[in-house]
Scaffold this motif. Structure first.
Motif, PDB file in Angstrom:
ATOM      1  N   PHE A   1      13.626  -4.807  -3.289  1.00 45.91           N
ATOM      2  CA  PHE A   1      13.636  -4.197  -4.874  1.00 45.91           C
ATOM      3  C   PHE A   1      14.447  -2.931  -4.982  1.00 45.91           C
ATOM      4  CE2 PHE A   1      11.582  -0.568  -7.227  1.00 45.91           C
ATOM      5  CZ  PHE A   1      11.328  -0.919  -8.385  1.00 45.91           C
ATOM      6  N   GLY A   2      14.792  -2.143  -4.271  1.00 45.96           N
ATOM      7  CA  GLY A   2      15.588  -1.103  -4.620  1.00 45.96           C
ATOM      8  C   GLY A   2      17.056  -1.713  -4.956  1.00 45.96           C
ATOM      9  N   GLU A   3      17.498  -2.289  -3.899  1.00 46.69           N
ATOM     10  CA  GLU A   3      18.912  -2.905  -4.150  1.00 46.69           C
ATOM     11  C   GLU A   3      19.015  -3.623  -5.378  1.00 46.69           C
ATOM     12  OE1 GLU A   3      20.742  -6.139  -1.145  1.00 46.69           O
ATOM     13  OE2 GLU A   3      19.861  -4.491   0.067  1.00 46.69           O
TER      14      GLU A   3
ATOM     15  N   LYS B   1       0.812  -1.258   0.091  1.00 46.87           N
ATOM     16  CA  LYS B   1      -0.077  -0.068  -0.132  1.00 46.87           C
ATOM     17  C   LYS B   1       0.863   1.293  -0.086  1.00 46.87           C
ATOM     18  CE  LYS B   1      -4.080   2.066   2.120  1.00 46.87           C
ATOM     19  NZ  LYS B   1      -5.288   1.713   2.673  1.00 46.87           N
ATOM     20  N   GLY B   2       1.965   1.228   0.581  1.00 39.39           N
ATOM     21  CA  GLY B   2       2.858   2.413   0.668  1.00 39.39           C
ATOM     22  C   GLY B   2       4.020   2.195  -0.192  1.00 39.39           C
ATOM     23  N   ARG B   3       5.102   3.049   0.041  1.00 36.56           N
ATOM     24  CA  ARG B   3       6.351   3.155  -0.734  1.00 36.56           C
ATOM     25  C   ARG B   3       6.652   1.456  -0.691  1.00 36.56           C
ATOM     26  NH1 ARG B   3      11.151   6.685   1.041  1.00 36.56           N
ATOM     27  NH2 ARG B   3      10.846   5.127   2.941  1.00 36.56           N
ATOM     28  N   ILE B   4       7.292   1.113  -1.754  1.00 35.12           N
ATOM     29  CA  ILE B   4       7.927  -0.310  -2.008  1.00 35.12           C
ATOM     30  C   ILE B   4       9.418  -0.450  -0.992  1.00 35.12           C
ATOM     31  CG2 ILE B   4       9.266  -1.635  -3.538  1.00 35.12           C
ATOM     32  CD1 ILE B   4       7.271  -0.415  -5.570  1.00 35.12           C
ATOM     33  N   ALA B   5       9.918   0.555  -0.918  1.00 38.34           N
ATOM     34  CA  ALA B   5      10.987   0.435   0.161  1.00 38.34           C
ATOM     35  C   ALA B   5      10.634   0.192   1.535  1.00 38.34           C
ATOM     36  CB  ALA B   5      11.805   2.129   0.014  1.00 38.34           C
ATOM     37  N   ASP B   6       9.465   0.641   1.898  1.00 35.48           N
ATOM     38  CA  ASP B   6       8.896   0.258   3.516  1.00 35.48           C
ATOM     39  C   ASP B   6       8.263  -0.974   3.443  1.00 35.48           C
ATOM     40  OD1 ASP B   6       9.529   2.991   4.009  1.00 35.48           O
ATOM     41  OD2 ASP B   6       7.577   3.847   3.786  1.00 35.48           O
ATOM     42  N   ALA B   7       8.178  -1.869   2.369  1.00 41.09           N
ATOM     43  CA  ALA B   7       7.567  -3.255   2.446  1.00 41.09           C
ATOM     44  C   ALA B   7       8.605  -4.139   2.819  1.00 41.09           C
ATOM     45  CB  ALA B   7       6.736  -3.481   1.418  1.00 41.09           C
TER      46      ALA B   7
ATOM     47  N   ALA C   1      13.547   1.903 -16.144  1.00 40.48           N
ATOM     48  CA  ALA C   1      12.283   2.819 -16.008  1.00 40.48           C
ATOM     49  C   ALA C   1      11.673   2.962 -14.502  1.00 40.48           C
ATOM     50  CB  ALA C   1      10.985   2.157 -16.697  1.00 40.48           C
ATOM     51  N   TYR C   2      12.336   1.896 -13.606  1.00 36.21           N
ATOM     52  CA  TYR C   2      11.765   2.072 -12.293  1.00 36.21           C
ATOM     53  C   TYR C   2      12.379   3.248 -11.483  1.00 36.21           C
ATOM     54  CZ  TYR C   2       9.982  -2.514 -13.085  1.00 36.21           C
ATOM     55  OH  TYR C   2       9.100  -3.427 -13.765  1.00 36.21           O
ATOM     56  N   ASP C   3      11.685   4.239 -11.105  1.00 36.79           N
ATOM     57  CA  ASP C   3      12.481   5.023 -10.093  1.00 36.79           C
ATOM     58  C   ASP C   3      12.499   4.579  -8.834  1.00 36.79           C
ATOM     59  OD1 ASP C   3      10.195   5.948  -8.299  1.00 36.79           O
ATOM     60  OD2 ASP C   3       9.419   6.946  -9.695  1.00 36.79           O
ATOM     61  N   THR C   4      13.073   5.187  -7.717  1.00 38.96           N
ATOM     62  CA  THR C   4      13.656   4.263  -6.669  1.00 38.96           C
ATOM     63  C   THR C   4      12.642   4.407  -5.611  1.00 38.96           C
ATOM     64  OG1 THR C   4      14.342   6.603  -5.863  1.00 38.96           O
ATOM     65  CG2 THR C   4      15.974   5.159  -6.874  1.00 38.96           C
ATOM     66  N   GLU C   5      11.641   5.057  -5.297  1.00 36.99           N
ATOM     67  CA  GLU C   5      10.760   5.166  -4.213  1.00 36.99           C
ATOM     68  C   GLU C   5       9.298   5.142  -4.812  1.00 36.99           C
ATOM     69  OE1 GLU C   5      11.491   7.787  -1.043  1.00 36.99           O
ATOM     70  OE2 GLU C   5      13.110   6.201  -0.647  1.00 36.99           O
ATOM     71  N   PRO C   6       8.953   4.194  -5.452  1.00 38.14           N
ATOM     72  CA  PRO C   6       7.468   4.332  -6.117  1.00 38.14           C
ATOM     73  C   PRO C   6       6.325   3.855  -5.405  1.00 38.14           C
ATOM     74  CG  PRO C   6       8.441   2.627  -7.033  1.00 38.14           C
ATOM     75  CD  PRO C   6       9.485   3.259  -6.263  1.00 38.14           C
ATOM     76  N   VAL C   7       5.150   4.442  -5.129  1.00 38.41           N
ATOM     77  CA  VAL C   7       4.053   4.159  -4.640  1.00 38.41           C
ATOM     78  C   VAL C   7       3.275   3.629  -5.739  1.00 38.41           C
ATOM     79  CG1 VAL C   7       2.138   4.521  -2.980  1.00 38.41           C
ATOM     80  CG2 VAL C   7       4.128   5.339  -2.677  1.00 38.41           C
ATOM     81  N   LEU C   8       2.751   2.377  -5.561  1.00 41.56           N
ATOM     82  CA  LEU C   8       2.028   1.841  -7.032  1.00 41.56           C
ATOM     83  C   LEU C   8       0.556   1.739  -6.459  1.00 41.56           C
ATOM     84  CD1 LEU C   8       4.071  -1.199  -7.842  1.00 41.56           C
ATOM     85  CD2 LEU C   8       4.151   0.966  -9.237  1.00 41.56           C
ATOM     86  N   TRP C   9       0.143   1.745  -5.333  1.00 37.51           N
ATOM     87  CA  TRP C   9      -0.950   1.898  -4.776  1.00 37.51           C
ATOM     88  C   TRP C   9      -2.077   3.097  -5.251  1.00 37.51           C
ATOM     89  CZ3 TRP C   9      -4.617   4.267  -1.694  1.00 37.51           C
ATOM     90  CH2 TRP C   9      -5.702   3.493  -1.003  1.00 37.51           C
ATOM     91  N   THR C  10      -3.144   2.803  -5.532  1.00 34.33           N
ATOM     92  CA  THR C  10      -4.149   3.808  -5.778  1.00 34.33           C
ATOM     93  C   THR C  10      -5.460   3.497  -5.091  1.00 34.33           C
ATOM     94  OG1 THR C  10      -5.631   2.755  -7.750  1.00 34.33           O
ATOM     95  CG2 THR C  10      -3.327   4.015  -8.166  1.00 34.33           C
ATOM     96  N   ARG C  11      -6.370   4.292  -5.149  1.00 40.13           N
ATOM     97  CA  ARG C  11      -7.553   4.060  -4.216  1.00 40.13           C
ATOM     98  C   ARG C  11      -8.578   3.044  -5.026  1.00 40.13           C
ATOM     99  NH1 ARG C  11     -12.548   6.665  -5.268  1.00 40.13           N
ATOM    100  NH2 ARG C  11     -12.596   7.902  -7.236  1.00 40.13           N
TER     101      ARG C  11
END
Lengths: 561, 304
Positions: free
Chosen positions: B251-253, B141-147, B271-281
């Motif tokens: 992911f980031g690593e 749900k949040g940043r990928i880096a936080d999962a 193409a991936y930036d470093t801290e994407p949030v993919l989640w939407t409502r």
């Protein structure tokens, strides 16, 4: 009253042994036929597993290829043995190794006792069956079938065609009226004995040996000659899918099977341990219920419907219908509006309020997707990126309608938008397409751009809209199409709006009392004349008066009478 | 490619085999093995591409794993396909073979109540040789880096969200497969050039024959008939989904490493930036296969 069971087995012998033991220990004699192609080792293992049971026999083995005479020969052999060795048996139940009893034997015996002298066998005339594989019904009995349907399909089909062409037909022996039905029956001793001991047995066998799939017709036809009382249905719950393969039961069908009150079900997946454990438990509950496979029938017919027809409007990894095979191009009815937002600046919100539908802006606008409310993402994660949309417009629209099914979708179209789906929508019965032609010129007229540019753009858009209108008037169109030239529409906008609103929300039946606020048209007639003067012919607006006045002499032209 | 441990003599005739190639995925392995053992995979084939994180040693100890290792280039082996094709040809003939990545989890109709063998038995009965299972990208749900993922955890607990209906489908006339793109990656990273978005169509489960071969990852196979996992007449064939639990904390690593190696479909990683949030409502939270079926991402077909 005693029922004897014949079991035709060719695989999963441990399960067959379990079932045979269950019946035998309940006092029912069991005769087992094992396919001749089964190797010695598993056969001997099965024999030794049942060796302690005095009322279990093994009959002579025949090769039982699908649809072959061997299945009938095996049944005859087992039945003869049953009648010879077990004088107490007065009903014979034909089952397979993948059958599972769902109710205690005593239940079945009580049921048969209450219906004395009745043969339970599905037996339907060839004219009345609708389920035959390969489309052959009557011809099963009149053609020859030397080739295998499964492994020599081309030869099989070719030979059938050849016989039809030359008008070949076998003679059906006197006294036999061809009937078809499920292979799984329960016959009385008298009927079965009459069939097996018939003086015409040799002639019958010689004839049916060459009938196609005789295991579905031998006993089913002969009972008509020898039975006193036929109940044309099978006591075995066995359903076939659209390819003629039996549906299979798994552990998660336990509840359904239990509530079906059927006596025997097939086919059971051999690893469905829970089913075997539950239904072969020694203290089976006695119920006096009529078998009721309705819910199971429904489950399986829904599965076949999904496989054959699919869910309308769904495009996905395992359903990607060819053109004209969509069974519904889109998932739900939707409405498109061209020119309305130009005539009524608040058309979107007004239409949403009147109908309760979700009204988008221009979904196919060149800059971005104008979702309702200006959202950047919509149902299912659809993006407002014009590039993503234009990469595959059809996927975009069909996904949108599929994702939002249950809520009526409306959107604006226009000649400046991506036109890629015009044909797709025109051929879609779900589409309701309304166009006020020529209205696209109004914003251009108000744009304040240099006249030369406006003139060029009006000409370009008119060309696009004219092509679209020509398409919408084609004979193959399936959408509900309504087209009003601008002038005609402005003369009386109330009726068209009423029609549209009713169509979108038939249950709401909104009554319009007033039209939404209209754009300012003053000077538009002059503008059209200027275009003409510059050598451009605005044709899609209809007879627009140079004075902009449609109802001279009336003050409030758009009030409903 | 050299064998590290070969337990293929344990394989029995009806066994379901799994084929996988990996590099430095140690942390994912326990859950991966557990997941596929539970649904009924009998034997695992791994090709280790020069892992340095102990994954190779871990796999070598597993009783149902046969393991090969190679230092060769992933890209030049056509992303591992050559290695797996070789093993498939040698060991999978006559078996149902499941070919997946270590972050892909197969969901099929009734997968919560029926083992994989129920499915393969049914496919055998229907004379169906291959099952389609499109990739569904899962994200937090949040940043990928936080999962943050810890070993042995179900990655779908963290990356439990997905896009329910924004996929683009077209037909590839050459190999008769469908070409499916879309989902969060197309939406987030490829909106400017959608044709570059990664393919999501896959045919991971095949009753293998020694003459078969994967062409491009598991997106398509030869002979072409195996790619015909869809019905063109309006009906629905049975299909599954590969839940793709890629977007979690390694992911980031990983992206940095892979991008620098220019190996794994290089463009995609760039193409991936470093801290994407993919989640939407509008994101859907994963519940079970029935949900995927209802959304129209997979189908029971005529299996009931």
């Amino acid at each position: 009253m005693t029922v004897g069971f014949i079991m035709l087995c060719h695989t999963a012998f441990d399960r067959a042994a379990q079932v045979a033991r269950y019946w035998a220990e309940a006092g029912s004699p069991v005769v087992i036929h094992v396919d001749a192609s089964v190797k010695a080792q598993p056969f001997q293992r099965l024999e030794s597993q049942l060796e302690d049971l005095a009322n279990v026999r093994f009959s002579d083995r025949f090769a039982c290829e699908w649809g072959s005479w061997g299945l009938v020969a095996a049944t005859q052999g087992a039945a003869t043995l049953m009648l010879r060795d077990f004088a107490q048996v007065d009903h014979i139940f034909l089952a397979s190794g993948s059958c599972l009893p769902l109710r205690p034997v005593a239940d079945l015996e009580a049921y048969l006792d209450a219906r004395p002298g009745t043969d339970f066998i599905e037996s339907v005339t060839t004219e009345d069956v609708g389920w035959t594989v390969g489309g052959l019904d009557r011809e099963r009995f009149t053609l020859r079938f030397p080739f295998s349907w499964r492994s020599q399909r081309a030869l099989f089909d070719g030979y059938v065609r050849l016989q039809r062409r030359v008008g070949f037909s076998r003679r059906i022996p006197a006294g036999i009226e061809p009937h078809l039905g499920s292979q799984w029956w329960c016959l009385t001793r008298d009927t079965l004995a009459a069939i097996l001991n018939s003086p015409d047995r040799q002639a019958h066998d010689a004839y049916f040996r060459r009938v196609w799939i005789p295991d579905e017709s031998y006993f089913q036809s002969l009972v008509r000659r020898y039975s006193g009382k036929i109940e044309s249905r099978s006591l075995t719950l066995s359903k076939f899918d659209f390819q003629g393969k039996p549906h299979i039961f798994y552990d998660d069908h336990l509840g359904l099977l239990r509530r079906s009150d059927c006596f025997v079900a097939r086919k059971i997946w051999p690893h469905a341990g829970q089913l075997y454990k539950t239904f072969l438990a020694p203290d089976g509950k006695r119920v006096m219920a009529e078998p009721n496979p309705g819910r199971i029938d429904k489950l399986f017919s829904k599965a076949v419907d999904r496989r054959v027809n699919g869910r309308p409007g769904l495009y996905m990894q395992s359903r990607f219908p060819d053109r004209e095979f969509e069974n519904g191009r889109t998932a739900a009815p939707y409405s498109t509006f061209q020119g309305f937002a130009e005539v009524f600046p608040e058309f979107q919100t007004w239409l949403g309020r009147m109908t309760g539908a979700l009204v988008h802006g221009h979904l196919f606008a060149p800059d971005r997707v104008h979702f309702a409310g200006g959202d950047a993402v919509f149902h299912g994660g659809l993006s407002d990126s014009a590039r993503l949309r234009d990469y595959n417009p059809r996927s975009f629209l069909t996904s949108l309608l599929w994702n939002a099914r249950g809520e009526r979708q409306c959107f604006q179209t226009g000649p400046a938008d991506n036109q890629a789906l015009n044909e797709f929508m025109a051929g879609d019965v779900n589409a309701q397409i309304s166009v006020v032609s020529g209205a696209f010129a109004l914003p251009l007229f108000r744009s304040g751009l240099p006249f030369a540019e406006v003139r060029k753009e009006v000409a370009r858009l008119q060309k696009i809209e004219a092509a679209h209108l020509a398409l919408l008037r084609a004979s193959w169109v399936k959408a509900r199409v309504r087209i009003w030239p601008l002038a005609e529409f402005l003369e009386n906008p109330m009726d068209p709006l009423q029609t549209i609103v009713e169509e979108i929300a038939p249950r709401l039946r909104p009554r319009l009392t007033e039209v939404p606020r209209m754009a300012d048209f003053s000077g538009f007639g002059r503008f059209l004349q200027d275009l003409r003067n510059q050598g451009m012919q605005p044709t899609l607006m209809g007879d627009y008066p140079a004075s902009d006045d449609f109802n001279p002499g009336r003050d409030r032209p758009f009030l409903v009478s | 490619m050299r064998p590290v441990v070969d337990r293929t003599s344990d394989i029995r005739r009806p066994d379901i085999l799994l084929f996988c190639t990996l590099r430095n995925e140690r942390i994912r392995l326990p859950w991966f093995l557990d997941f596929y053992r539970k649904i009924g995979v009998n034997h695992f084939f791994f090709v280790d591409n020069d892992s340095g994180d102990g994954g190779r040693e871990y796999l070598a100890e597993q009783p149902d794993v046969s393991l090969w290792t190679t230092k060769a280039s992933y890209a030049r082996s056509r992303f591992g396909v050559d290695w797996l094709n070789l093993l498939l040809r040698r060991h999978a003939h006559g078996h149902w073979a499941l070919t997946v990545d270590v972050d892909e989890f197969l969901v099929y109709p009734f997968s919560d109540t029926r083992p994989l063998r129920a499915l393969t038995d049914w496919l055998d009965t229907c004379a169906i040789r291959s099952l389609g299972a499109m990739m569904v990208d899962m994200y937090p749900k949040g940043r990928i880096a936080d999962a943050r993922y810890s070993e042995g955890q179900n990655p779908l607990e963290i990356a439990s969200w997905f896009d329910g209906g924004n996929y683009q489908i077209s037909r590839n006339p050459d190999l008769r497969n469908l070409w499916i793109q879309g989902g969060p990656r197309a939406r987030m990273f490829f909106a400017a050039d959608p044709w570059k978005a990664p393919a999501l169509n896959k045919v991971p489960l095949v009753k293998w024959h020694r003459n078969y071969a994967y062409v491009s990852s598991t997106h398509m196979l030869l002979p072409r008939g195996l790619n015909q996992v869809y019905d063109g007449g309006g009906g629905e064939k049975a299909s599954g989904c590969l839940l793709h639990a890629k977007f979690i904390d390694t992911f980031g690593e990983k992206t940095a490493e892979e991008a620098s190696r220019q190996q794994h479909y290089g463009r995609e990683y760039a193409a991936y930036d470093t801290e994407p949030v993919l989640w939407t409502r509008w994101s859907e939270q994963y519940v079970n296969w029935r949900q995927l079926e209802m959304l129209g991402l997979m189908s029971k077909g005529n299996w009931a």
